[in-house]
Design a protein around this motif. Sequence first.
Motif, PDB file in Angstrom:
ATOM      1  N   TYR A 200       0.818  -1.212   0.000  1.00  0.00           N
ATOM      2  CA  TYR A 200       0.000   0.000   0.000  1.00  0.00           C
ATOM      3  C   TYR A 200       0.855   1.267   0.000  1.00  0.00           C
ATOM      4  N   ASP A 201       1.866   1.333   0.867  1.00  0.00           N
ATOM      5  CA  ASP A 201       2.679   2.547   0.966  1.00  0.00           C
ATOM      6  C   ASP A 201       3.379   2.858  -0.351  1.00  0.00           C
ATOM      7  N   GLN A 202       3.968   1.846  -0.980  1.00  0.00           N
ATOM      8  CA  GLN A 202       4.671   2.069  -2.245  1.00  0.00           C
ATOM      9  C   GLN A 202       3.707   2.466  -3.361  1.00  0.00           C
ATOM     10  N   ARG A 205       2.726   6.034  -2.845  1.00  0.00           N
ATOM     11  CA  ARG A 205       3.839   6.929  -3.148  1.00  0.00           C
ATOM     12  C   ARG A 205       3.917   7.186  -4.657  1.00  0.00           C
ATOM     13  N   ARG A 255      -3.635  -3.455   4.090  1.00  0.00           N
ATOM     14  CA  ARG A 255      -4.021  -2.084   3.729  1.00  0.00           C
ATOM     15  C   ARG A 255      -4.200  -1.940   2.227  1.00  0.00           C
TER      16      ARG A 255
END
Length: 349
Positions: A200-202, A205, A255
Motif C-alpha cells: 500500500y505505501d509504495q 507513493r 491495507r
Amino acid sequence: MSTNPRWKNRPEGSNWGEFGPDDQLGRLNLLTPEQVKKGMAEVKEGIPFCLSLPLDYPGEAKVNPRRHPPKLQPTLRDGKPNLNFPLRLTNRSLIDVISDDAALIHLQYSTQWDSFAHVGQEFDADGDGRAEMVYYNGFRAWEHIIGPIEYRDGDEIPRPHAPGATKLGIENMAEKCVQGRAVMIDLLTHYGWDRTVVGYDQLMRAMDADGVTVEPGDMVCLRTGYSDVILSMNKKPDAAKLERSCATLDGRDERLLQWITDSKLVALIADNYAVEQQPALDTTDDPCCSLPLHAHCLFKLGVHLGEIWHLSPLADWLRAHRRYRFLLTAPPLRLPGAVGSPANAIGTV
C-alpha cells in the motif's frame, strides 16, 4: 446472516449479495453508462493503442507449465488440409482458393482476463461448521462450476458431464462489454526493472508522485515493464530472470487489499504475471491462502483481474503528455463456460 439460497454466511470483507442474490458481474455493475461516457471524454487525440501481446507470447511453457502456446492447423476438406485449397467447378475451371484454420488455445496463456470461476475458496457458506468449495456470491463447485472429476473428502469422483462454469463464466463479462474509463499507474518509472513487491505505501507513493487518483467505477492498470521483458526474450522465456523482474503487488498487505475495497475500482489489470507476487510472501496470518489478492478480488469482491497485458507504449504516451486516464475497451471472448479468456484490449487517448 442471509436468506440467500446458496449461502447463510459470506466471507468477511466480501460484497456477496450487494448486487443481488444471483449477481454474476460483481464490480462490473459499477461500469454504468455514465462511467462509459467518462471514458469517452478522455479521447482527445483519437489514437488507439493495442494493449495485448501476440497470443504466442511468452513462448514455450516456462512461465506456467500447465499453459502452452496456441497451435494453429488447417481444417480438413475431403480429408485434405483446407489451406490454399482449390475449389473447382470442373477439372479445368478454377473458381476459388480457400484457406480455413482452427486453433487450440490455452485461454490464459498470454494477455488474459480471469473470470470469477477462476479462483474460489473453501468456506463455510452454509453455517454448518463445515467448509465447502465456493466461488463469488456463493456459487458452488460441482453444482455451478463442474469439471470432469469431483474432489470430495480425498476421493476423486468422475463426472461424465462436465460443462465447465454454468455460472460465473467469462461470457458474463463479455456481455457487459467492458468499456469505460481506465487509470494508468506507472510502477516501472518509480521502481525500475528489478523485482519489487509493492504494498500500500509504495503504491500510494507512486500515485501521489504522478497525481493519480482512482474513483469508483474506474479500471486500474499497473505498468511494471514485465511484458517488455517477455517481448525481449523472443518466445524463449528465461523463467528465473522473469521471477526477478519488475514490480508486483503484495497480496498479503491488508491495507492494500482494503484500498482495493474502498476505491470501488471495477477491474485490476497488470502487465505482469498474476498481478500479485507469486508465490505470495510468507505469513502466519493466512497460511492457507496462496493467492491472497486473487481471493480478495475474484472470490470476495467480484473484481476481475487482467494479466500479462502490454501497457508500456500507452503508459509512455500518457506520461509524455502528462495524462493518466484513457478509454479502455476490453471485452473477453464470449465463450460460455470458460473460466478465462484472451483479452484483445484497446486503450484510446
